[in-house]
Motif scaffolding. Structure first.
Motif, PDB file in Angstrom:
ATOM      1  N   GLN A   1       1.023  -1.256  -0.497  1.00 53.42           N
ATOM      2  CA  GLN A   1      -0.028  -0.192   0.119  1.00 53.42           C
ATOM      3  C   GLN A   1       0.844   1.262  -0.274  1.00 53.42           C
ATOM      4  O   GLN A   1       0.587   2.166   0.634  1.00 53.42           O
ATOM      5  CB  GLN A   1      -0.991  -0.145   1.175  1.00 53.42           C
TER       6      GLN A   1
ATOM      7  N   GLU B   1       0.444   3.949  -1.589  1.00 57.06           N
ATOM      8  CA  GLU B   1       0.168   5.162  -1.694  1.00 57.06           C
ATOM      9  C   GLU B   1      -0.434   5.553  -0.989  1.00 57.06           C
ATOM     10  O   GLU B   1      -0.766   6.950  -0.342  1.00 57.06           O
ATOM     11  CB  GLU B   1      -1.328   5.021  -2.967  1.00 57.06           C
ATOM     12  N   VAL B   2      -1.288   4.560  -0.148  1.00 54.39           N
ATOM     13  CA  VAL B   2      -2.131   5.311   1.624  1.00 54.39           C
ATOM     14  C   VAL B   2      -0.754   5.938   1.776  1.00 54.39           C
ATOM     15  O   VAL B   2      -1.143   6.662   2.942  1.00 54.39           O
ATOM     16  CB  VAL B   2      -2.713   3.886   2.088  1.00 54.39           C
TER      17      VAL B   2
ATOM     18  N   LYS C   1       0.553   8.955   1.063  1.00 55.19           N
ATOM     19  CA  LYS C   1      -0.094  10.205   2.004  1.00 55.19           C
ATOM     20  C   LYS C   1      -0.667  10.849   2.766  1.00 55.19           C
ATOM     21  O   LYS C   1      -0.452  11.786   3.278  1.00 55.19           O
ATOM     22  CB  LYS C   1      -1.742  10.078   0.745  1.00 55.19           C
TER      23      LYS C   1
ATOM     24  N   PHE D   1      -0.919  -2.164   7.184  1.00 53.06           N
ATOM     25  CA  PHE D   1      -2.024  -1.798   6.268  1.00 53.06           C
ATOM     26  C   PHE D   1      -2.240  -3.425   5.818  1.00 53.06           C
ATOM     27  O   PHE D   1      -1.592  -3.843   5.076  1.00 53.06           O
ATOM     28  CB  PHE D   1      -2.375  -1.396   4.897  1.00 53.06           C
TER      29      PHE D   1
ATOM     30  N   PHE E   1     -10.949   0.418   1.083  1.00 58.28           N
ATOM     31  CA  PHE E   1      -9.499   1.122   1.388  1.00 58.28           C
ATOM     32  C   PHE E   1      -9.098  -0.108   2.738  1.00 58.28           C
ATOM     33  O   PHE E   1      -9.613  -1.343   3.487  1.00 58.28           O
ATOM     34  CB  PHE E   1      -9.891   2.377   2.402  1.00 58.28           C
TER      35      PHE E   1
ATOM     36  N   LEU F   1      -6.534   9.146   9.140  1.00 59.11           N
ATOM     37  CA  LEU F   1      -6.205   8.096   8.295  1.00 59.11           C
ATOM     38  C   LEU F   1      -7.538   8.438   7.578  1.00 59.11           C
ATOM     39  O   LEU F   1      -8.047   8.625   6.085  1.00 59.11           O
ATOM     40  CB  LEU F   1      -6.201   6.393   8.547  1.00 59.11           C
TER      41      LEU F   1
ATOM     42  N   VAL G   1      -7.034  10.406   4.263  1.00 58.70           N
ATOM     43  CA  VAL G   1      -6.828   9.743   3.186  1.00 58.70           C
ATOM     44  C   VAL G   1      -7.142   8.872   2.193  1.00 58.70           C
ATOM     45  O   VAL G   1      -7.140   9.124   1.253  1.00 58.70           O
ATOM     46  CB  VAL G   1      -5.187   9.678   4.009  1.00 58.70           C
ATOM     47  N   LYS G   2      -7.897   8.617   3.641  1.00 60.43           N
ATOM     48  CA  LYS G   2      -9.369   7.797   3.331  1.00 60.43           C
ATOM     49  C   LYS G   2     -10.043   8.207   1.861  1.00 60.43           C
ATOM     50  O   LYS G   2     -10.203   8.090   0.744  1.00 60.43           O
ATOM     51  CB  LYS G   2     -10.163   7.255   3.777  1.00 60.43           C
TER      52      LYS G   2
ATOM     53  N   VAL H   1      -8.071   9.169  -1.121  1.00 62.94           N
ATOM     54  CA  VAL H   1      -7.704   6.923  -1.911  1.00 62.94           C
ATOM     55  C   VAL H   1      -9.159   7.229  -3.032  1.00 62.94           C
ATOM     56  O   VAL H   1      -9.803   6.522  -3.911  1.00 62.94           O
ATOM     57  CB  VAL H   1      -7.435   6.306  -0.985  1.00 62.94           C
TER      58      VAL H   1
END
Length: 432
Positions: free
Chosen positions: A69, A71-72, A75, A116, A124, A147, A150-151, A154
């Motif tokens: 993960q 990207e998560v 970010k 994650f 997610f 989070l 960020v969620k 995403v």
């Protein structure tokens, strides 16, 4: 008047020099200081560990397991860095696997790591925080808020603009107000209580009134009883009138109480102004400028009047008792009255509009604390405050006159405690 001033000065100097006064004042001042610094002591005993998440401690270092993960993780790290100084900090793990991050945490390089896990059917991933020590709920809440942001990034990707995302992330707060009906029948919106700082001020003033009344009242009663039991009263009564004696002692011990209150006030102010305690006040959003000055002004007036009401009753009871061993039982009814006043105010502080508190505001034995709660909450009309003050002042005159009559006859009555019939008979022989 000159003799009353002499007795007042003598009583004040005599009580201030006693070991009991000095020891009690020092012990209570120390207890107040310790109580006000308990949060700071807890921080010291925790060693300023990041797990506690307390203000001024080192931030919690959390590694990010980015495998699977990226990207998560990227970010999340950027969002957290943009928030500035926080109680926690994300550390990019790079190519490290979970075993390496676990080793870093166990060796003390970090306090844990965030992993994650992707569940089937979920867009997610599920975040799991592994830590060597328990992380405070405040830090967990901050991580969850990060989070959440960020969620949103995403999940919706480029569907929403930056302004729309910010608007969605802004929390909605509900302000609570109650509808109260005034005596004219109209409906008006008012606060359902008092601000936190005024709540604390009212609470402390109720405790102050109760403890000060009990301490100084018992001083007055024990002083009179001790003089009576040692037969010094027979000498004093020939040189100074009983009325001057009684009020001289009451005023002198009142000054002792004011001195003690001033010392405690200075101790509280000194501790509150310490740097670590100022940080605690800022965390609870307590602003001293929000204090309702009417609460303090009326509180002092009702404190003085309430003190004198109870003081004359303590003096009257003390004059009727011949031995100090019997004093505790004799003053029990007054102690119970003071306890009733204290508990009515304390248990009603969050519901200032109840009928019990309204009725208690006009009863002289309970009005000093009951009306104070209603003034602090802003629900006591001016006319109620004036009427309560008037009733209290008239009660002091009545009970003062009655106490002077009892004192005049009681100080020279030895042996068993006189009955009401005997006391009434003796009182009729003297005019005050």
């Amino acid at each position: 008047m000159n003799k009353m001033g002499t007795i007042t000065g003598f009583t004040f100097k005599n009580k201030v020099k006693t070991k009991s006064f000095v020891v009690t004042t020092i012990v209570l001042a120390l207890l107040i200081s310790i109580g006000l610094n308990v949060p700071y002591f807890i921080t010291l005993f925790n060693g300023g560990s990041g797990g506690g998440g307390t203000a001024g401690s080192n931030p919690v270092n959390i590694g990010l397991l980015s495998s699977g993960q990226p990207e998560v993780s990227e970010k999340l790290e950027k969002f957290s860095s943009a928030q500035g100084d926080q109680a926690y900090r994300f550390i990019a793990a790079g190519d490290k696997d979970e075993a390496a991050l676990k080793a870093d945490a166990e060796s003390g390089l970090t306090d844990g790591y965030l992993k994650f896990e992707v569940a089937q059917g979920q867009e997610f991933p599920q975040p799991i925080l592994y830590s060597t020590e328990e992380v405070s709920p405040q830090i967990i809440a901050s991580i969850e808020a990060a989070l959440q942001s960020v969620k949103l990034d995403v999940v919706v990707k480029d569907v929403l603009t930056a302004e729309q995302k910010e608007l969605i992330n802004t929390p909605v707060k509900v302000s609570e107000q109650s509808l109260s009906v005034d005596e004219g029948g109209s409906e008006a919106a008012s606060e359902n209580g008092m601000s936190p700082i005024n709540y604390i001020v009212v609470y402390l003033m109720i405790i102050l009134l109760f403890t000060s009344t009990m301490m100084t009242g018992n001083m007055i009663a024990s002083e009179i009883t001790a003089e009576k039991s040692s037969r010094i009263m027979e000498i004093l009564i020939t040189s100074v009138s009983p009325l001057s004696q009684m009020f001289g002692k009451i005023i002198g011990i009142f000054m002792v109480g004011l001195l003690q209150i001033g010392i405690f006030g200075a101790v509280v102010a000194g501790n509150v102004l310490l740097p670590h305690n100022r940080d605690v006040l800022s965390e609870f959003s307590l602003n001293l400028s929000d204090v309702n000055l009417a609460v303090i002004a009326y509180g002092l007036i009702f404190y003085i009047l309430g003190y004198f009401l109870y003081a004359v009753m303590f003096a009257a009871i003390g004059s009727m008792v011949s031995r100090t061993e019997e004093l505790g039982q004799a003053v029990l009814p007054i102690t119970m009255l003071s306890l009733v006043s204290f508990y009515i105010a304390i248990f009603s502080i969050s519901t200032p509009n109840i009928l019990l508190l309204k009725v208690a505001s006009f009863i002289p034995f309970t009005s000093p604390t009951a009306i104070l709660v209603r003034i602090g909450a802003g629900v006591a009309p001016t006319w109620e405050i004036i009427v309560s003050l008037a009733i209290l002042a008239v009660s002091i005159l009545i009970f003062g006159w009655l106490a002077a009559k009892i004192y005049r006859t009681g100080v020279l009555m030895y042996g068993k405690r006189p009955t009401f019939k005997e006391l009434f008979k003796a009182m009729r022989a003297y005019k005050i």
